[in-house]
Design a protein around this motif. Structure first.
Motif, PDB file in Angstrom:
ATOM      1  N   SER A 136       8.782 -11.766   0.716  1.00 42.21           N
ATOM      2  CA  SER A 136       9.505 -10.737   1.441  1.00 42.21           C
ATOM      3  C   SER A 136      10.068 -11.295   2.748  1.00 42.21           C
ATOM      4  CB  SER A 136       8.572  -9.562   1.743  1.00 42.21           C
ATOM      5  OG  SER A 136       9.211  -8.616   2.583  1.00 42.21           O
ATOM      6  N   ASN A 137      11.313 -10.937   3.047  1.00 36.04           N
ATOM      7  CA  ASN A 137      11.937 -11.363   4.306  1.00 36.04           C
ATOM      8  C   ASN A 137      11.550 -10.468   5.470  1.00 36.04           C
ATOM      9  OD1 ASN A 137      13.287 -13.521   3.125  1.00 36.04           O
ATOM     10  ND2 ASN A 137      15.072 -12.259   2.597  1.00 36.04           N
ATOM     11  N   GLY A 138      10.938  -9.335   5.169  1.00 36.29           N
ATOM     12  CA  GLY A 138      10.559  -8.393   6.224  1.00 36.29           C
ATOM     13  C   GLY A 138       9.141  -7.913   6.030  1.00 36.29           C
ATOM     14  N   ALA A 139       8.967  -6.611   6.138  1.00 40.79           N
ATOM     15  CA  ALA A 139       7.640  -6.030   5.973  1.00 40.79           C
ATOM     16  C   ALA A 139       7.208  -6.119   4.507  1.00 40.79           C
ATOM     17  CB  ALA A 139       7.672  -4.559   6.422  1.00 40.79           C
ATOM     18  N   PRO A 140       5.898  -6.080   4.243  1.00 43.69           N
ATOM     19  CA  PRO A 140       5.420  -6.082   2.857  1.00 43.69           C
ATOM     20  C   PRO A 140       5.990  -4.896   2.092  1.00 43.69           C
ATOM     21  CG  PRO A 140       3.608  -6.506   4.365  1.00 43.69           C
ATOM     22  CD  PRO A 140       4.789  -6.098   5.214  1.00 43.69           C
ATOM     23  N   TRP A 141       6.150  -5.063   0.775  1.00 43.45           N
ATOM     24  CA  TRP A 141       6.675  -3.992  -0.053  1.00 43.45           C
ATOM     25  C   TRP A 141       5.574  -2.990  -0.386  1.00 43.45           C
ATOM     26  CZ3 TRP A 141       7.683  -9.096  -2.377  1.00 43.45           C
ATOM     27  CH2 TRP A 141       8.941  -9.614  -2.040  1.00 43.45           C
ATOM     28  N   ALA A 142       5.879  -1.721  -0.307  1.00 50.39           N
ATOM     29  CA  ALA A 142       4.952  -0.691  -0.762  1.00 50.39           C
ATOM     30  C   ALA A 142       4.912  -0.723  -2.292  1.00 50.39           C
ATOM     31  CB  ALA A 142       5.397   0.677  -0.272  1.00 50.39           C
ATOM     32  N   ILE A 143       3.731  -0.702  -2.865  1.00 46.98           N
ATOM     33  CA  ILE A 143       3.584  -0.840  -4.321  1.00 46.98           C
ATOM     34  C   ILE A 143       4.355   0.244  -5.084  1.00 46.98           C
ATOM     35  CG2 ILE A 143       1.946  -0.822  -6.230  1.00 46.98           C
ATOM     36  CD1 ILE A 143       1.905  -3.392  -4.620  1.00 46.98           C
ATOM     37  N   PRO A 144       4.281   1.535  -4.709  1.00 48.65           N
ATOM     38  CA  PRO A 144       5.058   2.543  -5.456  1.00 48.65           C
ATOM     39  C   PRO A 144       6.563   2.256  -5.439  1.00 48.65           C
ATOM     40  CG  PRO A 144       3.388   3.607  -4.112  1.00 48.65           C
ATOM     41  CD  PRO A 144       3.426   2.167  -3.684  1.00 48.65           C
ATOM     42  N   THR A 145       7.081   1.836  -4.284  1.00 49.36           N
ATOM     43  CA  THR A 145       8.505   1.500  -4.196  1.00 49.36           C
ATOM     44  C   THR A 145       8.815   0.271  -5.038  1.00 49.36           C
ATOM     45  OG1 THR A 145       8.593   2.385  -1.943  1.00 49.36           O
ATOM     46  CG2 THR A 145      10.369   0.914  -2.616  1.00 49.36           C
ATOM     47  N   LEU A 146       7.899  -0.691  -5.002  1.00 47.98           N
ATOM     48  CA  LEU A 146       8.082  -1.931  -5.761  1.00 47.98           C
ATOM     49  C   LEU A 146       8.108  -1.652  -7.264  1.00 47.98           C
ATOM     50  CD1 LEU A 146       8.269  -5.020  -5.620  1.00 47.98           C
ATOM     51  CD2 LEU A 146       5.764  -5.080  -5.719  1.00 47.98           C
ATOM     52  N   ILE A 147       7.223  -0.788  -7.731  1.00 47.08           N
ATOM     53  CA  ILE A 147       7.180  -0.461  -9.159  1.00 47.08           C
ATOM     54  C   ILE A 147       8.510   0.124  -9.612  1.00 47.08           C
ATOM     55  CG2 ILE A 147       6.140   1.092 -10.861  1.00 47.08           C
ATOM     56  CD1 ILE A 147       3.477   0.724  -9.429  1.00 47.08           C
ATOM     57  N   GLY A 148       9.073   1.012  -8.802  1.00 44.24           N
ATOM     58  CA  GLY A 148      10.371   1.603  -9.147  1.00 44.24           C
ATOM     59  C   GLY A 148      11.458   0.546  -9.239  1.00 44.24           C
ATOM     60  N   ALA A 149      11.472  -0.399  -8.284  1.00 41.86           N
ATOM     61  CA  ALA A 149      12.487  -1.455  -8.287  1.00 41.86           C
ATOM     62  C   ALA A 149      12.329  -2.364  -9.501  1.00 41.86           C
ATOM     63  CB  ALA A 149      12.382  -2.264  -6.996  1.00 41.86           C
ATOM     64  N   LEU A 150      11.096  -2.676  -9.871  1.00 40.27           N
ATOM     65  CA  LEU A 150      10.858  -3.562 -11.020  1.00 40.27           C
ATOM     66  C   LEU A 150      11.228  -2.881 -12.332  1.00 40.27           C
ATOM     67  CD1 LEU A 150       7.472  -5.218  -9.949  1.00 40.27           C
ATOM     68  CD2 LEU A 150       9.785  -6.190  -9.836  1.00 40.27           C
ATOM     69  N   GLU A 151      10.972  -1.582 -12.426  1.00 36.39           N
ATOM     70  CA  GLU A 151      11.367  -0.852 -13.634  1.00 36.39           C
ATOM     71  C   GLU A 151      12.889  -0.823 -13.771  1.00 36.39           C
ATOM     72  OE1 GLU A 151       9.347   2.864 -13.106  1.00 36.39           O
ATOM     73  OE2 GLU A 151       7.652   2.258 -14.363  1.00 36.39           O
ATOM     74  N   LYS A 152      13.592  -0.648 -12.672  1.00 34.51           N
ATOM     75  CA  LYS A 152      15.061  -0.693 -12.715  1.00 34.51           C
ATOM     76  C   LYS A 152      15.559  -2.077 -13.112  1.00 34.51           C
ATOM     77  CE  LYS A 152      15.895   2.960  -9.276  1.00 34.51           C
ATOM     78  NZ  LYS A 152      16.436   3.286  -7.923  1.00 34.51           N
ATOM     79  N   GLN A 153      14.793  -3.103 -12.760  1.00 33.26           N
ATOM     80  CA  GLN A 153      15.155  -4.468 -13.124  1.00 33.26           C
ATOM     81  C   GLN A 153      14.945  -4.732 -14.616  1.00 33.26           C
ATOM     82  OE1 GLN A 153      16.501  -6.582 -10.849  1.00 33.26           O
ATOM     83  NE2 GLN A 153      16.848  -8.099 -12.479  1.00 33.26           N
ATOM     84  N   GLY A 154      14.176  -3.859 -15.275  1.00 33.78           N
ATOM     85  CA  GLY A 154      13.944  -4.011 -16.712  1.00 33.78           C
ATOM     86  C   GLY A 154      12.522  -4.348 -17.095  1.00 33.78           C
ATOM     87  N   PHE A 155      11.618  -4.446 -16.122  1.00 27.45           N
ATOM     88  CA  PHE A 155      10.225  -4.779 -16.428  1.00 27.45           C
ATOM     89  C   PHE A 155       9.502  -3.585 -17.053  1.00 27.45           C
ATOM     90  CE2 PHE A 155      11.033  -8.116 -13.308  1.00 27.45           C
ATOM     91  CZ  PHE A 155      10.336  -9.191 -13.834  1.00 27.45           C
ATOM     92  N   ASP A 156       8.598  -3.904 -17.963  1.00 28.80           N
ATOM     93  CA  ASP A 156       7.660  -2.912 -18.480  1.00 28.80           C
ATOM     94  C   ASP A 156       6.355  -3.039 -17.707  1.00 28.80           C
ATOM     95  OD1 ASP A 156       9.381  -1.944 -20.369  1.00 28.80           O
ATOM     96  OD2 ASP A 156       8.560  -3.125 -22.021  1.00 28.80           O
ATOM     97  N   VAL A 157       5.746  -1.905 -17.367  1.00 28.16           N
ATOM     98  CA  VAL A 157       4.470  -1.905 -16.659  1.00 28.16           C
ATOM     99  C   VAL A 157       3.357  -1.723 -17.684  1.00 28.16           C
ATOM    100  CG1 VAL A 157       3.098  -0.878 -14.815  1.00 28.16           C
ATOM    101  CG2 VAL A 157       5.599  -0.863 -14.665  1.00 28.16           C
ATOM    102  N   ARG A 158       2.447  -2.686 -17.765  1.00 29.74           N
ATOM    103  CA  ARG A 158       1.320  -2.620 -18.685  1.00 29.74           C
ATOM    104  C   ARG A 158       0.159  -1.860 -18.053  1.00 29.74           C
ATOM    105  NH1 ARG A 158       2.034  -6.665 -22.668  1.00 29.74           N
ATOM    106  NH2 ARG A 158       4.236  -6.467 -23.260  1.00 29.74           N
ATOM    107  N   PRO A 159      -0.736  -1.289 -18.881  1.00 30.25           N
ATOM    108  CA  PRO A 159      -1.871  -0.530 -18.338  1.00 30.25           C
ATOM    109  C   PRO A 159      -2.760  -1.340 -17.392  1.00 30.25           C
ATOM    110  CG  PRO A 159      -1.618  -0.099 -20.682  1.00 30.25           C
ATOM    111  CD  PRO A 159      -0.668  -1.204 -20.352  1.00 30.25           C
ATOM    112  N   ASP A 160      -2.797  -2.681 -17.590  1.00 31.82           N
ATOM    113  CA  ASP A 160      -3.632  -3.497 -16.721  1.00 31.82           C
ATOM    114  C   ASP A 160      -2.936  -3.873 -15.418  1.00 31.82           C
ATOM    115  OD1 ASP A 160      -1.734  -5.251 -17.613  1.00 31.82           O
ATOM    116  OD2 ASP A 160      -3.129  -6.705 -18.478  1.00 31.82           O
ATOM    117  N   GLY A 161      -1.737  -3.308 -15.181  1.00 35.89           N
ATOM    118  CA  GLY A 161      -1.015  -3.576 -13.942  1.00 35.89           C
ATOM    119  C   GLY A 161      -0.044  -4.729 -14.022  1.00 35.89           C
ATOM    120  N   ARG A 162       0.001  -5.435 -15.168  1.00 33.99           N
ATOM    121  CA  ARG A 162       0.956  -6.541 -15.311  1.00 33.99           C
ATOM    122  C   ARG A 162       2.352  -6.001 -15.571  1.00 33.99           C
ATOM    123  NH1 ARG A 162       0.779 -10.452 -19.343  1.00 33.99           N
ATOM    124  NH2 ARG A 162       0.089  -8.812 -20.780  1.00 33.99           N
ATOM    125  N   PHE A 163       3.333  -6.767 -15.158  1.00 34.57           N
ATOM    126  CA  PHE A 163       4.730  -6.447 -15.432  1.00 34.57           C
ATOM    127  C   PHE A 163       5.275  -7.523 -16.366  1.00 34.57           C
ATOM    128  CE2 PHE A 163       3.647  -4.710 -11.324  1.00 34.57           C
ATOM    129  CZ  PHE A 163       4.260  -3.466 -11.306  1.00 34.57           C
TER     130      PHE A 163
END
Length: 348
Positions: A216-243
């Motif tokens: 990160s170039n700035g403050a750490p990413w909030a996990i809920p915000t990060l999850i949304g960004a990764l899903e838009k990128q095309g990642f699938d979220v697994r039950p164990d927390g892996r993307f």
């Protein structure tokens, strides 16, 4: 009196011998004509990785599919049964053990017995049968088989098949074979151990995990915000927390780690990880991962860095890509192409 005693013993031995052979004959007849026997003519990862090839960072073996649903990773629907059978019991990576049958058997009858011996250590065991058509196929309900064959994988990411495992296999296989009226033809242990060690040396030498980091170039990413960004990128979220990034055919190209536990609320670094031997060269997994990283740089305001948090230059990325291409060539020359069924069995 001595003669009478000797005669009595002799008579007892003869009676016992005859009773034994009568029992064997009766069991053979029962197997041949039992009600459930068909006519033989019937058809029937959280750690960060260096931004270079990381050899020997193996993963744990995955559970194998059940026998009555014979599926091989990477196999498409419509693959001929004989080709699927070769993928399941493969002479390059498996110990082949023929099971000579006294009489033809139905898949329905032998499957429950074969289910009792699926692994030895962490090495999977698969079975195929020669159908009355003369073709080898995965053992299925409703088919009749004149021959059976077991295949025991000789190596995994973690270990080679060893003497203790092989001895256990032989003992259990003989017991199981007795139940289905078969005689296993056991290969020589010394030869099998030598082949297993050679195969494991190859696996250990090509167990490559390739990672790049996003800082990160700035403050750490909030996990809920990060999850949304990764899903838009095309990642699938697994039950164990892996993307994971899907490959469009039920598998995945690469994965992503947040480098923190599920309880954490923020993270300042992400790691994208490519399991090189498990992704076919045609999918260009490395460049797909780099393209994803560059897209996330813009989306998340981040920098692509190496394991020392130094920016990763285009020249360094190009050099790593060259290593990946050389790696793929080595695997192809060994008849274990990256992403192939053989590779998926050995490295998954």
């Amino acid at each position: 009196m001595s003669l009478l005693a000797a005669a009595g013993v002799f008579v007892a031995v003869v009676i016992g011998y005859n009773k034994y052979h009568e029992y064997k004959a009766r069991k053979s007849v029962e197997r041949a004509f039992s009600s459930d026997h068909d006519d033989v003519l019937m058809k029937g990862p959280g750690d960060r990785a260096e931004p270079s090839l990381d050899i020997g960072a193996g993963a744990q073996d995955k559970a194998e599919p059940v026998l009555d649903e014979p599926v091989v990773q990477g196999a498409d629907e419509g693959v001929p049964a004989s080709e699927l059978a070769t993928s399941m019991v493969d002479p390059l990576i498996d110990v082949l053990i023929p099971l000579e049958l006294e009489v033809a058997v139905r898949g329905d009858k032998v499957l429950p017995v074969l289910q009792t011996l699926r692994h030895v250590g962490n090495k999977p065991i698969h079975y195929i049968g020669m159908a009355v058509s003369g073709d080898w196929e995965p053992i299925r309900h409703g088919s009749v088989y004149t021959k059976l064959q077991a295949g025991v994988q000789m190596a995994s990411r973690t270990t080679a098949l060893n003497e203790l495992e092989y001895s256990e296999l032989v003992t259990r296989l003989r017991s199981m074979a007795d139940e289905i009226g078969a005689e296993p033809q056991i290969p020589d242990m010394i030869e099998v151990m030598a082949e297993a060690r050679n195969l494991h040396r190859f696996v250990a030498g090509h167990d490559a995990q390739l990672g790049v980091n996003l800082l990160s170039n700035g403050a750490p990413w909030a996990i809920p915000t990060l999850i949304g960004a990764l899903e838009k990128q095309g990642f699938d979220v697994r039950p164990d927390g892996r993307f994971v990034m899907p490959d469009g055919e039920g598998g995945h190209l690469f994965s992503l780690s947040t480098n923190v536990t599920l309880a954490e609320e923020t993270t300042s670094q992400l790691t994208l990880l490519l399991d090189v031997p498990c992704v076919a060269p045609s999918r260009d997994g490395f460049n797909a991962m780099i393209a994803c990283a560059r897209s996330l740089v813009a989306r998340l305001d981040a920098t692509i860095v190496d394991d020392s948090n130094q920016p990763l230059s285009d020249e360094a990325i190009a050099a790593i890509n060259g290593q990946v291409l050389e790696f793929y060539e080595e695997m192809a020359q060994a008849d274990i192409p990256a992403g192939s069924t053989r590779a998926l069995r050995l490295f998954s």
